[in-house]
Design a protein around this motif. Structure first.
Motif, mmCIF file in Angstrom:
data_model
loop_
_atom_site.group_PDB
_atom_site.id
_atom_site.type_symbol
_atom_site.label_atom_id
_atom_site.label_comp_id
_atom_site.label_asym_id
_atom_site.label_seq_id
_atom_site.Cartn_x
_atom_site.Cartn_y
_atom_site.Cartn_z
ATOM 1 N N LEU A 43 0.823 -1.212 0.000
ATOM 2 C CA LEU A 43 0.000 0.000 0.000
ATOM 3 C C LEU A 43 0.856 1.262 0.000
ATOM 4 O O LEU A 43 0.514 2.258 -0.650
ATOM 5 C CB LEU A 43 -0.936 -0.004 1.212
ATOM 6 N N ARG A 67 0.639 3.867 -3.179
ATOM 7 C CA ARG A 67 0.368 5.307 -3.099
ATOM 8 C C ARG A 67 1.445 6.102 -3.834
ATOM 9 O O ARG A 67 1.142 7.086 -4.531
ATOM 10 C CB ARG A 67 0.309 5.738 -1.631
ATOM 11 N N THR A 106 1.010 8.599 -7.307
ATOM 12 C CA THR A 106 1.208 10.041 -7.118
ATOM 13 C C THR A 106 2.578 10.549 -7.553
ATOM 14 O O THR A 106 2.792 11.766 -7.568
ATOM 15 C CB THR A 106 1.017 10.405 -5.640
ATOM 16 N N GLU A 142 9.126 9.723 2.200
ATOM 17 C CA GLU A 142 8.341 8.624 2.750
ATOM 18 C C GLU A 142 9.170 7.733 3.670
ATOM 19 O O GLU A 142 8.731 7.385 4.781
ATOM 20 C CB GLU A 142 7.764 7.784 1.606
#
Length: 409
Positions: free
Chosen positions: A24, A28, A32, A47
């Motif tokens: 996940l 993401r 993006t 991140e």
């Protein structure tokens, strides 16, 4: 083979949960992350270092250095390495899938739309996508030349590489250019050893690394033999895309001339379809290497559609898995070697020249046919480089402007 040294065992439910969480996180990012490999690394740092603290700043920098050294898509390789660190080989697969699938699915759907419903997509819009590819490649040349070709020697290597690729457009010539650039770099450049660096927190044994590198070399040498002896188009596609994924230095944009040489002269994909797909690849997030999925789905011979897209996608990314897993145990010593740094300086300069050659042919020669085409390409270039407009928006606007310009011709 085990990726990590012995660690306390986890229960299977927790492993599955962690793999799902990893997927996940990368999904993401895959949905993006616009803006190319450099922007992708910025998203990754935010991140993994700042937000989740999975890596220290130094460890993340070390992973980036490793993946910049290897052929292939640097941002995807960093993701694969992070996946190995978090959850071993399954973590590498999960992280790659999350980051790659969004753009791969979109490009396969785009390819199916062109092949089966070409009348639903205006030719003028396709031409606009081809024109914006000129601006995107010009942006890459501009940025790389400013940072890499900083002296006369590097500029000369760039010039020779560009002229050679224009005179001899086959894949073998490009390989020869890279090899000679490495030799020239060893002869011309010097590098001082860097200070001692922290070891990467990824524990892959030297034996495992050697096995993965041996598999890589076996496939690189064996696939051409198998494809020629069998006459199978599927094996031929597998060989072509695996070889391209093994030989691309300098980032995703350099994949353009290598893929064009593989699929366009042979008639597997028309040049118009090739450049339209390349333009569309700029409008989707994630790695540019997913362009291989578009090409596989667009093939006129052998596997095509979804099966062809998946085959070519896996083939072009397979070298990244093998090289990352195989090189991690040896990178700490290699990255401090002055001779290796000198060779890499020559290779990087040649990569800029290869990209410059690709900017002219096939990108420019296939897209710029009228003053209005040049005006659109120039506007897209200024928007990308100086106005900092997001690439996806430039692509969409170029397609719309291409349609509008066609009404006045």
């Amino acid at each position: 083979m085990s990726v990590t040294e012995n660690t306390p065992p986890h229960h299977f439910p927790r492993d599955r949960e962690n793999l799902w969480t990893l997927f996940l996180v990368f999904l993401r990012l895959g949905l993006t992350s616009f803006g190319g490999p450099v922007a992708h690394l910025g998203y990754f740092r935010e991140e993994f270092v700042a937000r989740r603290q999975w890596l220290s700043e130094r460890a993340f920098t070390d992973l980036v250095a490793l993946c910049q050294f290897l052929p292939g898509p640097a941002s995807s390789q960093v993701g694969i390495a992070v996946g190995i660190l978090r959850r071993g080989y399954f973590g590498a697969l999960v992280s790659w899938a999350g980051f790659t699938l969004p753009s791969a699915i979109l490009l396969i759907l785009f390819a199916l739309g062109i092949s089966r419903h070409a009348d639903m997509l205006p030719l003028a819009a396709l031409h606009g996508l081809k024109v914006v590819a000129v601006a995107v490649v010009a942006q890459a040349v501009w940025g790389m030349a400013r940072t890499i070709c900083t002296d006369l020697s590097r500029l000369t290597i760039m010039l020779v590489a560009a002229c050679t690729c224009l005179a001899f457009s086959d894949t073998l010539s490009q390989i020869v250019v890279i090899v000679l650039a490495a030799v020239t770099g060893l002869a011309l450049f010097s590098a001082t050893p860097s200070a001692p660096l922290d070891a990467l927190p990824i524990r892959v044994t030297a034996r495992s690394g050697l096995i993965w590198l041996a598999i890589f070399l076996l496939l690189l040498i064996g696939l051409p033999i198998l494809s020629r002896s069998s006459g199978s188009q599927a094996l031929s596609d597998l060989d072509a895309f695996f070889r391209v994924g093994s030989l691309v230095f300098g980032g995703g944009h350099v994949v353009l001339p290598l893929l064009q040489a593989e699929v366009v002269p042979s008639g597997l994909v028309s040049n118009d379809t090739f450049l339209a797909g390349y333009g569309a690849a700029q409008a989707v997030p994630g790695p540019l290497f997913t362009f291989a999925a578009f090409l596989g789905a667009s093939m006129t011979v052998g596997p095509s559609g979804i099966a062809g897209g998946v085959l070519c996608l896996l083939a072009i990314f397979a070298p990244s898995f093998l090289l990352v897993a195989g090189s991690i145990p040896f990178w700490n010593a290699l990255r401090c070697n002055p001779r290796m740094q000198a060779a890499l300086a020559g290779i990087n300069s040649a990569v800029v020249g290869m990209l410059l050659a690709a900017l002219y042919h096939p990108v420019w020669t296939s897209a710029i046919h009228a003053p209005s085409d040049f005006a659109l390409a120039l506007a897209a270039f200024v928007a990308l480089v100086f106005w900092r407009v997001p690439p996806w928006l430039v692509v969409v606007l170029s397609a719309l402007l291409g349609m509008a310009a066609a009404k006045f011709v």
